[in-house]
Enzyme design. Structure first.
Site, PDB file in Angstrom:
ATOM      1  N   PHE A  43       2.665  -1.141   8.731  1.00  0.00           N
ATOM      2  CA  PHE A  43       2.977  -1.459   7.336  1.00  0.00           C
ATOM      3  C   PHE A  43       2.314  -0.425   6.443  1.00  0.00           C
ATOM      4  CE2 PHE A  43       2.605  -3.328   3.179  1.00  0.00           C
ATOM      5  CZ  PHE A  43       3.870  -3.851   2.991  1.00  0.00           C
TER       6      PHE A  43
ATOM      7  N   ASP B  90      -3.925   5.292   7.476  1.00  0.00           N
ATOM      8  CA  ASP B  90      -3.763   4.314   6.408  1.00  0.00           C
ATOM      9  C   ASP B  90      -4.850   3.256   6.577  1.00  0.00           C
ATOM     10  OD1 ASP B  90      -3.088   2.140   4.854  1.00  0.00           O
ATOM     11  OD2 ASP B  90      -0.931   2.263   5.255  1.00  0.00           O
TER      12      ASP B  90
ATOM     13  N   LYS C   9      -6.349  -1.865  -1.618  1.00  0.00           N
ATOM     14  CA  LYS C   9      -6.809  -3.245  -1.450  1.00  0.00           C
ATOM     15  C   LYS C   9      -8.230  -3.488  -1.963  1.00  0.00           C
ATOM     16  CE  LYS C   9      -3.362  -5.331   1.289  1.00  0.00           C
ATOM     17  NZ  LYS C   9      -2.456  -4.511   2.105  1.00  0.00           N
TER      18      LYS C   9
END
Ligand SMILES: *Cc1c(COP(=O)(O)O)cnc(C)c1O
Length: 411
Positions: free
Chosen positions: A156, A241, A270
């Protein structure tokens, strides 16, 4: 308009906004696009690892805003930094220098292996920047044909058109085809497939060192080592990532430190701002010199408010020794999950620090999440079998014990 009143909870001394949850739900249903299937709760207040809903019911938060609230909710240091910055300078644009952004950049370099950072507002934007660095770097080192990017199945990377193309999960991609050209996919942890996929036309390999949304799957060390070697051999950039697994969640600042493999580019978001939106794309060596004025850019990126919030997150993690706590509480969680009361219900536990995937024997994950919520514990389900636990880095043994009691009861 919604009238907000404040009530004093005489048990705790907390002052909470009184919110009409039914009205909130009506307006939300009517006027917000239904891109999320929401659970039936309206949160009005948070403190530490706890949240309170509109009825005053207390919850223990083992999801932390999907790995965003690393310091928990409304950590006093974080709140103070945001309040002070909000009262001083919120935004000026990136046409000028601002102190918090420069200080955050210097701090990030100090705690990582990178040379320079590009700031943005989200994980997808950070990955867009990484993809642009890779494309430009590829052209410079191998000509127009060196533009291919290899990513992993079950990954993702975000929901913009390029990052959803990098996200090798058909359910996210199909509605938006045709996608961005030049991406190919290999099964995660499959070294042979990676060797076959990376060629001189490859400009980058983009991987999560620990897959988050896919179900919490850590990489095998040899897979990341092979990715590093293949990128070196073919003059391609290795991009990690770390939007979900970075910023101390795994008990080290960066997940790559668990594997001894340093990427050329790393993306963050995040928990970087602890809830204030900010993203970052860090790079080293040649990759750090690729972008020039006008390449990517973003109006809000790294503005004083977001940068000051991120600095407070980093300083608090250091001063409160939260890396050590994430490591210790992660081990304790695995220990509790492995006890005879719970273990027979569990097929597999995948954990690095406070990033845990608990794979259930029964396809029960959604029911477990619903019933835990009713009992005041916030968890997340990935598919029907996997529970994902991403508690804030500040949790205590008592929090873990409380969560495990609820989980035992529900399972
Ligand atoms: C959440 C996530 C993203 C996307 O971040 P947004 O801020 O939602 O754009 C990208 N990569 C990983 C690994 C993520 O977990």
């Amino acid at each position: 308009m919604l009238e907000t009143r404040y009530t004093l909870d005489t048990d705790t001394g907390h002052i909470a906004p009184a919110v009409d949850a039914a009205q909130v739900k009506d307006w939300d249903d009517a006027y917000v696009m239904h891109t999320y299937a929401r659970l039936p709760v309206t949160f009005v207040r948070g403190r530490g690892a706890r949240l309170w809903d509109a009825d005053g019911k207390e919850y223990l938060d083992f999801l932390a805003g999907i790995a965003v609230n690393g310091l928990g909710h409304c950590h006093p240091r974080h709140v103070r930094a945001i309040q002070e910055q909000a009262a001083t300078l919120i935004h000026t644009s990136n046409l000028y220098h601002t102190a918090p952004q420069a200080e955050l950049a210097a701090k990030l370099m100090q705690i990582s292996d990178f040379d320079k950072v590009f700031f943005c507002n989200s994980g997808a934007e950070a990955n867009e920047a990484a993809i642009k660095i890779a494309r430009k770097y590829g052209k410079a080192h191998g000509g127009a044909g060196k533009y291919r990017i290899v990513t992993a199945e079950r990954s993702f990377h975000g929901r913009t058109l390029a990052t959803v193309t990098a996200t090798a999960q058909p359910k996210y991609q199909e509605p938006f085809a045709p996608l961005v050209p030049g991406f190919s996919y290999v099964p995660y942890n499959d070294i042979g497939a990676l060797e076959a996929a990376v060629t001189d036309e490859t400009c980058a390999v983009l991987l999560e060192p620990i897959q988050g949304e896919g179900g919490v799957y850590p990489a095998h060390k040899p897979f990341l080592e092979a990715a590093r070697a293949l990128c070196d051999k073919h003059q391609a950039l290795l991009i990690f990532d770390e939007v979900q697994c970075g910023m101390g969640r795994t008990g080290k600042w960066w997940a790559y430190q668990h594997f001894g493999v340093v990427p050329d580019v790393m993306t963050l978001s995040k928990s970087l701002g602890g809830g204030v939106p900010i993203g970052a794309c860090l790079a080293r060596g040649d990759a750090a010199e690729t972008l020039v004025p006008g390449d990517p850019g973003s109006t809000f990126a790294g503005n004083p408010l977001a940068a000051r919030a991120a600095l407070a997150v980093i300083e608090t993690i250091e001063e409160e020794h939260l890396l050590a706590n994430a490591h210790a509480m992660g081990e304790y969680l695995v220990h509790r999950l492995s006890e005879p009361k719970l273990r027979p219900k569990i097929k597999d536990i995948r954990a690095v620090g406070l990033m845990l995937g608990v794979e259930l024997v029964q396809p029960d994950a959604k029911r477990v999440v619903r019933e835990a919520l009713e009992r005041g514990l916030i968890l997340n389900a990935i598919g029907d079998h996997i529970l994902r636990l991403l508690p804030p880095l500040i949790i205590t043994k008592e929090d873990v014990d409380e969560a495990m009691d609820v989980l035992s009861a529900v399972l």
